[in-house]
Design an enzyme around this catalytic site. Structure first.
Site, mmCIF file in Angstrom:
data_model
loop_
_atom_site.group_PDB
_atom_site.id
_atom_site.type_symbol
_atom_site.label_atom_id
_atom_site.label_comp_id
_atom_site.label_asym_id
_atom_site.label_seq_id
_atom_site.Cartn_x
_atom_site.Cartn_y
_atom_site.Cartn_z
ATOM 1 N N MET A 80 0.807 -1.278 -0.045
ATOM 2 C CA MET A 80 -0.006 0.035 0.006
ATOM 3 C C MET A 80 0.891 1.208 0.208
ATOM 4 O O MET A 80 1.851 1.240 0.392
ATOM 5 C CB MET A 80 -0.837 -0.054 1.177
ATOM 6 C CG MET A 80 -1.753 -1.284 1.239
ATOM 7 S SD MET A 80 -2.551 -1.673 -0.143
ATOM 8 C CE MET A 80 -3.460 -0.412 -0.393
ATOM 9 N N TYR A 85 -2.159 6.349 0.576
ATOM 10 C CA TYR A 85 -3.189 5.350 1.172
ATOM 11 C C TYR A 85 -3.351 5.302 2.512
ATOM 12 O O TYR A 85 -4.508 5.356 3.236
ATOM 13 C CB TYR A 85 -2.851 3.734 0.892
ATOM 14 C CG TYR A 85 -3.796 2.765 1.181
ATOM 15 C CD1 TYR A 85 -5.068 2.735 0.358
ATOM 16 C CD2 TYR A 85 -3.946 2.215 2.529
ATOM 17 C CE1 TYR A 85 -6.131 1.880 0.698
ATOM 18 C CE2 TYR A 85 -5.039 1.285 2.700
ATOM 19 C CZ TYR A 85 -5.976 1.077 2.094
ATOM 20 O OH TYR A 85 -6.820 0.133 2.486
ATOM 21 N N GLY A 130 0.910 -5.140 1.754
ATOM 22 C CA GLY A 130 -0.357 -5.264 1.064
ATOM 23 C C GLY A 130 -0.428 -6.091 -0.303
ATOM 24 O O GLY A 130 -1.422 -6.624 -0.537
ATOM 25 N N GLU A 153 5.236 -4.764 7.701
ATOM 26 C CA GLU A 153 4.259 -3.896 8.524
ATOM 27 C C GLU A 153 4.875 -3.663 9.739
ATOM 28 O O GLU A 153 5.031 -2.459 10.332
ATOM 29 C CB GLU A 153 2.824 -4.489 8.616
ATOM 30 C CG GLU A 153 1.806 -4.270 7.508
ATOM 31 C CD GLU A 153 2.128 -5.447 6.331
ATOM 32 O OE1 GLU A 153 3.326 -6.192 6.586
ATOM 33 O OE2 GLU A 153 1.307 -5.455 5.644
ATOM 34 N N TYR A 249 -22.248 -31.801 -6.137
ATOM 35 C CA TYR A 249 -23.102 -32.706 -7.172
ATOM 36 C C TYR A 249 -23.858 -31.676 -7.933
ATOM 37 O O TYR A 249 -24.136 -31.771 -9.039
ATOM 38 C CB TYR A 249 -23.967 -33.705 -6.451
ATOM 39 C CG TYR A 249 -23.090 -34.865 -6.396
ATOM 40 C CD1 TYR A 249 -22.615 -35.522 -7.521
ATOM 41 C CD2 TYR A 249 -23.100 -35.794 -5.308
ATOM 42 C CE1 TYR A 249 -21.850 -36.814 -7.393
ATOM 43 C CE2 TYR A 249 -22.518 -36.847 -5.017
ATOM 44 C CZ TYR A 249 -21.841 -37.471 -6.168
ATOM 45 O OH TYR A 249 -21.332 -38.709 -6.101
#
Ligand code: COA
Length: 288
Positions: A80, A85, A130, A153, A249
């Site tokens: 990101m 962002y 990200g 992060e 099925y």
């Protein structure tokens, strides 16, 4: 603030790519290229909105039989965009933040994971944070051995959100996942393959050819059936055995009834009556 609508007019033209994303068509493959190499293909709100439009358009574009997601230059994606962002939305209203997040998730997993065409992530370089969400949401993934991955992060003080942690849990075993989530240590394409985060890793020089080879192999199949397989697989993973038996099925019947190629009929005739092929070893001939 740039989050409301930062696209140039080109974004509303017939082909919705061009500002942040490039699309190239070749032999049934749509190469979808995140195209902000100067920002290591970091995903901004406007890139996310463009990707939603790109996926919408390619869904019904006959030139796209298999979609390959990759990045321009030396990166798949650096995750990101920390500026557009994160920082630039810090003072946005909760509703604005929700919209930005929704656009991001809309393509990175919600659309991509259930995309009606086969998808391959081709990790050509940097792949951080990200970027793991789109990587895991593609059906298949091929990495350059030289590519560098990282759940970075923790290195800048946040937890991996944007469904990154959920994506990691889908593919990596708990010991690998927790190690890389907690340490933020980068790892290369070979390690990504060993941990089964990606299907395989090949030298960068062979990456495009190998990806192309897999895309062409998929195209030899009945793509109506391939679509049903990938979509039902995603669903049955969440079901218990009783429910999945019933669902499968029902889906098998629906897939057969709606198959424009009538592949099941051709396959059985060519194997049982004409003795023309062996299903265990290859594909039926769609021409006869
Ligand atoms: N968000 C915003 N901008 C980013 C970015 C990101 N995720 N990743 C790279 N960029 C920008 C840099 O700010 C720089 O912009 P500038 O030229 O205007 O200064 C440009 O892209 C080039 O980045 P640089 O760090 O100089 O490139 P590099 O090749 O030396 O290093 C990385 C590449 C990917 C190792 C490094 O950019 C990086 O660590 N990026 C962040 C990765 C990350 O943790 N992502 C997780 C987000 S959840």
């Amino acid at each position: 603030m740039s989050i409301a609508n930062s696209e140039s007019p080109a974004a509303s033209d017939a082909e919705p790519w061009g500002n942040n994303v490039k699309v190239e068509f070749e032999d049934g493959i749509a190469w979808v290229i995140l195209n902000r190499p100067e920002k290591r293909n970091a995903m901004s709100p406007s890139l996310n909105r463009e990707m939603i439009r790109v996926l919408d358009a390619l869904e019904v574009d006959e030139r796209c039989k298999v979609l390959v997601l990759t990045g321009a230059g030396e990166s798949y994606s650096a995750g990101m965009d920390l500026k557009e962002y994160f920082r630039e939305t810090d003072n946005a209203t909760p509703v604005e933040v929700m919209r930005v997040r929704r656009d991001s998730m809309a393509w990175q997993w919600r659309r991509l994971m259930f995309y009606p065409k086969p998808t391959i992530a081709m990790v050509n370089g940097w792949c951080f944070g990200g970027a793991f969400t789109s990587l895991v949401s593609c059906d298949l993934s091929i990495a350059a051995e030289e590519a560098i991955f990282g759940l970075s992060e923790v290195n800048w003080g946040i937890i991996p959100a944007g469904n990154v942690m959920r994506a990691v849990a889908e593919k990596m075993c708990t010991s690998d996942a927790l190690y890389y989530l907690m340490t933020g240590e980068p790892f290369d394409g070979k390690k990504a393959s060993e941990t089964r985060l990606v299907n395989e890793a090949v030298p960068l020089a062979q990456l495009r050819d190998r990806t192309r080879q897999i895309a062409l192999k998929l195209m030899e199949k009945n793509l109506h059936v391939v679509r049903a397989i990938k979509l039902t697989y995603r669903r049955v993973k969440e079901m218990n055995w009783d429910v999945s038996e019933d669902y499968l099925y029902a889906k098998a019947g629906e897939t057969y009834a709606s198959d424009p190629d009538k592949g099941r009929e051709k396959g059985m005739t060519q194997f049982l009556d004409k003795k023309a092929f062996k299903p265990g070893l290859g594909n039926y001939n769609n021409e006869t």
